[in-house]
Design a protein around this motif. Structure first.
Motif, PDB file in Angstrom:
ATOM      1  N   ILE A   1      -3.029  -0.002   5.172  1.00  0.00           N
ATOM      2  CA  ILE A   1      -3.280   1.268   4.484  1.00  0.00           C
ATOM      3  C   ILE A   1      -4.387   2.051   5.187  1.00  0.00           C
ATOM      4  CG2 ILE A   1      -4.245   2.261   2.362  1.00  0.00           C
ATOM      5  CD1 ILE A   1      -2.655   0.144   0.804  1.00  0.00           C
ATOM      6  N   GLU A   2      -5.462   1.362   5.547  1.00  0.00           N
ATOM      7  CA  GLU A   2      -6.568   2.040   6.238  1.00  0.00           C
ATOM      8  C   GLU A   2      -6.112   2.598   7.584  1.00  0.00           C
ATOM      9  OE1 GLU A   2      -9.862  -0.618   6.569  1.00  0.00           O
ATOM     10  OE2 GLU A   2     -10.069  -0.864   4.397  1.00  0.00           O
ATOM     11  N   ALA A   3      -5.312   1.806   8.319  1.00  0.00           N
ATOM     12  CA  ALA A   3      -4.816   2.263   9.611  1.00  0.00           C
ATOM     13  C   ALA A   3      -3.907   3.483   9.439  1.00  0.00           C
ATOM     14  CB  ALA A   3      -4.061   1.133  10.314  1.00  0.00           C
ATOM     15  N   TYR A   4      -3.080   3.450   8.398  1.00  0.00           N
ATOM     16  CA  TYR A   4      -2.184   4.582   8.126  1.00  0.00           C
ATOM     17  C   TYR A   4      -2.997   5.842   7.820  1.00  0.00           C
ATOM     18  CZ  TYR A   4       1.158   7.639   5.864  1.00  0.00           C
ATOM     19  OH  TYR A   4       1.904   8.740   5.528  1.00  0.00           O
TER      20      TYR A   4
ATOM     21  N   SER B   1      -0.640  14.814  -0.179  1.00  0.00           N
ATOM     22  CA  SER B   1       0.588  14.324  -0.802  1.00  0.00           C
ATOM     23  C   SER B   1       1.390  13.457   0.168  1.00  0.00           C
ATOM     24  CB  SER B   1       1.446  15.489  -1.298  1.00  0.00           C
ATOM     25  OG  SER B   1       1.812  16.332  -0.214  1.00  0.00           O
ATOM     26  N   GLN B   2       1.408  13.833   1.442  1.00  0.00           N
ATOM     27  CA  GLN B   2       2.120  13.041   2.441  1.00  0.00           C
ATOM     28  C   GLN B   2       1.421  11.720   2.695  1.00  0.00           C
ATOM     29  OE1 GLN B   2       5.191  14.718   2.288  1.00  0.00           O
ATOM     30  NE2 GLN B   2       5.229  13.631   4.240  1.00  0.00           N
ATOM     31  N   ARG B   3       0.093  11.751   2.709  1.00  0.00           N
ATOM     32  CA  ARG B   3      -0.661  10.499   2.894  1.00  0.00           C
ATOM     33  C   ARG B   3      -0.439   9.555   1.708  1.00  0.00           C
ATOM     34  NH1 ARG B   3      -6.288  12.461   3.277  1.00  0.00           N
ATOM     35  NH2 ARG B   3      -5.491  14.578   3.162  1.00  0.00           N
ATOM     36  N   LEU B   4      -0.409  10.116   0.507  1.00  0.00           N
ATOM     37  CA  LEU B   4      -0.185   9.275  -0.668  1.00  0.00           C
ATOM     38  C   LEU B   4       1.226   8.688  -0.658  1.00  0.00           C
ATOM     39  CD1 LEU B   4      -1.019   7.984  -3.245  1.00  0.00           C
ATOM     40  CD2 LEU B   4      -0.786  10.179  -4.427  1.00  0.00           C
ATOM     41  N   LYS B   5       2.196   9.495  -0.257  1.00  0.00           N
ATOM     42  CA  LYS B   5       3.562   8.976  -0.151  1.00  0.00           C
ATOM     43  C   LYS B   5       3.622   7.832   0.853  1.00  0.00           C
ATOM     44  CE  LYS B   5       8.375  10.312   0.573  1.00  0.00           C
ATOM     45  NZ  LYS B   5       9.330  11.419   0.826  1.00  0.00           N
ATOM     46  N   GLY B   6       2.899   7.956   1.951  1.00  0.00           N
ATOM     47  CA  GLY B   6       2.863   6.890   2.946  1.00  0.00           C
ATOM     48  C   GLY B   6       2.249   5.609   2.397  1.00  0.00           C
ATOM     49  N   ILE B   7       1.173   5.746   1.630  1.00  0.00           N
ATOM     50  CA  ILE B   7       0.531   4.579   1.019  1.00  0.00           C
ATOM     51  C   ILE B   7       1.482   3.905   0.031  1.00  0.00           C
ATOM     52  CG2 ILE B   7      -1.301   3.876  -0.595  1.00  0.00           C
ATOM     53  CD1 ILE B   7      -3.048   6.020   0.728  1.00  0.00           C
ATOM     54  N   LEU B   8       2.157   4.707  -0.776  1.00  0.00           N
ATOM     55  CA  LEU B   8       3.098   4.142  -1.746  1.00  0.00           C
ATOM     56  C   LEU B   8       4.256   3.433  -1.044  1.00  0.00           C
ATOM     57  CD1 LEU B   8       3.231   7.022  -4.378  1.00  0.00           C
ATOM     58  CD2 LEU B   8       2.026   4.834  -4.563  1.00  0.00           C
ATOM     59  N   THR B   9       4.697   3.975   0.084  1.00  0.00           N
ATOM     60  CA  THR B   9       5.748   3.320   0.864  1.00  0.00           C
ATOM     61  C   THR B   9       5.304   1.936   1.309  1.00  0.00           C
ATOM     62  OG1 THR B   9       6.519   5.471   1.687  1.00  0.00           O
ATOM     63  CG2 THR B   9       7.219   3.521   2.910  1.00  0.00           C
ATOM     64  N   ILE B  10       4.073   1.851   1.815  1.00  0.00           N
ATOM     65  CA  ILE B  10       3.526   0.567   2.267  1.00  0.00           C
ATOM     66  C   ILE B  10       3.422  -0.411   1.100  1.00  0.00           C
ATOM     67  CG2 ILE B  10       1.446  -0.556   3.183  1.00  0.00           C
ATOM     68  CD1 ILE B  10       0.954   2.053   4.792  1.00  0.00           C
ATOM     69  N   PHE B  11       2.915   0.079  -0.046  1.00  0.00           N
ATOM     70  CA  PHE B  11       2.709  -0.818  -1.178  1.00  0.00           C
ATOM     71  C   PHE B  11       4.030  -1.296  -1.783  1.00  0.00           C
ATOM     72  CE2 PHE B  11       1.976  -1.954  -5.604  1.00  0.00           C
ATOM     73  CZ  PHE B  11       0.970  -2.896  -5.449  1.00  0.00           C
ATOM     74  N   ILE B  12       5.015  -0.418  -1.881  1.00  0.00           N
ATOM     75  CA  ILE B  12       6.307  -0.811  -2.454  1.00  0.00           C
ATOM     76  C   ILE B  12       6.988  -1.856  -1.564  1.00  0.00           C
ATOM     77  CG2 ILE B  12       8.648   0.012  -2.969  1.00  0.00           C
ATOM     78  CD1 ILE B  12       7.284   2.617  -3.983  1.00  0.00           C
ATOM     79  N   ALA B  13       6.861  -1.708  -0.243  1.00  0.00           N
ATOM     80  CA  ALA B  13       7.402  -2.724   0.674  1.00  0.00           C
ATOM     81  C   ALA B  13       6.701  -4.056   0.456  1.00  0.00           C
ATOM     82  CB  ALA B  13       7.244  -2.260   2.118  1.00  0.00           C
ATOM     83  N   PHE B  14       5.382  -4.006   0.244  1.00  0.00           N
ATOM     84  CA  PHE B  14       4.608  -5.220  -0.038  1.00  0.00           C
ATOM     85  C   PHE B  14       5.027  -5.823  -1.374  1.00  0.00           C
ATOM     86  CE2 PHE B  14       0.779  -7.275  -1.802  1.00  0.00           C
ATOM     87  CZ  PHE B  14       0.493  -8.179  -0.791  1.00  0.00           C
ATOM     88  N   ARG B  15       5.215  -4.973  -2.377  1.00  0.00           N
ATOM     89  CA  ARG B  15       5.659  -5.416  -3.708  1.00  0.00           C
ATOM     90  C   ARG B  15       6.991  -6.166  -3.601  1.00  0.00           C
ATOM     91  NH1 ARG B  15       3.782  -4.945  -9.012  1.00  0.00           N
ATOM     92  NH2 ARG B  15       4.132  -7.134  -8.682  1.00  0.00           N
TER      93      ARG B  15
END
Length: 207
Positions: free
Chosen positions: A81-84, A94-108
């Motif tokens: 997340i930090e690297a992203y 909004s784009q950065r938040l979408k990117g974070i959510l993408t990473i977290f959902i994949a982790f989930r």
């Protein structure tokens, strides 16, 4: 410290390390077979070949045990997340938040059972049920900061802390699995619905 005490201390440390590994191995085996929610602390102690007291001295509940099992993965998650965020710092919030959510959902998806265990509060700790886990506590800080960047009018938009709280609730196991398995949303369509619900395109993000 004399030599006898040094040997005794080394033996205690070795025994503690061996007990920890036995506990983690037993818990992971049972969780994979039955799911985190279906496994009790007593079952873990029996599988590990230790007394319940030994188990509870190291782990107060399943949540703490799951956190130990998943902690290295969580470190990697937040590094990603930090690297992203660093790589995409010039993009709209909004784009950065979408990117974070993408990473977290994949982790989930990848760590569904163990992450659910981190979220779980044992019956003996119901008084702590309103306390966020370290995972969600750190996510809250990151997400609420991005929501603040998106805010155009504080008088007409939701409070950022409240909005973050609700978004994190939507990311937890029960809601996520219901939407995936009952409502039929794929991880990708789930993400899109979150974006449409929590941060539709704002004036601040428009060129």
């Amino acid at each position: 410290m004399n030599h006898a005490r040094q040997r005794h201390t080394r033996t205690e440390r070795r025994d503690a390390a061996e007990n920890r590994q036995r506990i983690l191995d037993a818990a992971l085996k049972l969780f994979e077979q039955h799911g985190v929610e279906q496994v009790s602390m007593n079952q873990i102690a029996i599988e590990a070949g230790i007394g319940p007291g030994t188990l509870y001295r190291r782990y107060g509940n399943k949540s703490e045990l799951c956190m130990d099992l998943i902690k290295d993965n969580i470190v990697l998650l937040f590094e990603d997340i930090e690297a992203y965020l660093e790589e995409h710092q010039d993009e709209p919030p909004s784009q950065r938040l979408k990117g974070i959510l993408t990473i977290f959902i994949a982790f989930r998806e990848k760590k569904l059972q163990l992450l659910a265990g981190v979220e779980e509060v044992s019956p003996a700790n119901k008084s702590q049920s309103r306390t966020p886990s370290p995972v969600y506590d750190e996510l809250h800080e990151i997400i609420s900061k991005l929501f603040r960047e998106m805010t155009v009018n504080e008088l007409t938009e939701p409070d950022n802390v409240f909005r973050t709280d609700i978004l994190l609730m939507a990311l937890k196991k029960d809601f996520y699995v219901f939407q995936r398995d009952v409502r039929g949303y794929s991880p990708e369509s789930f993400l899109e619905q979150l974006c449409l619900t929590f941060f539709p395109q704002t004036q601040k993000d428009k060129p």
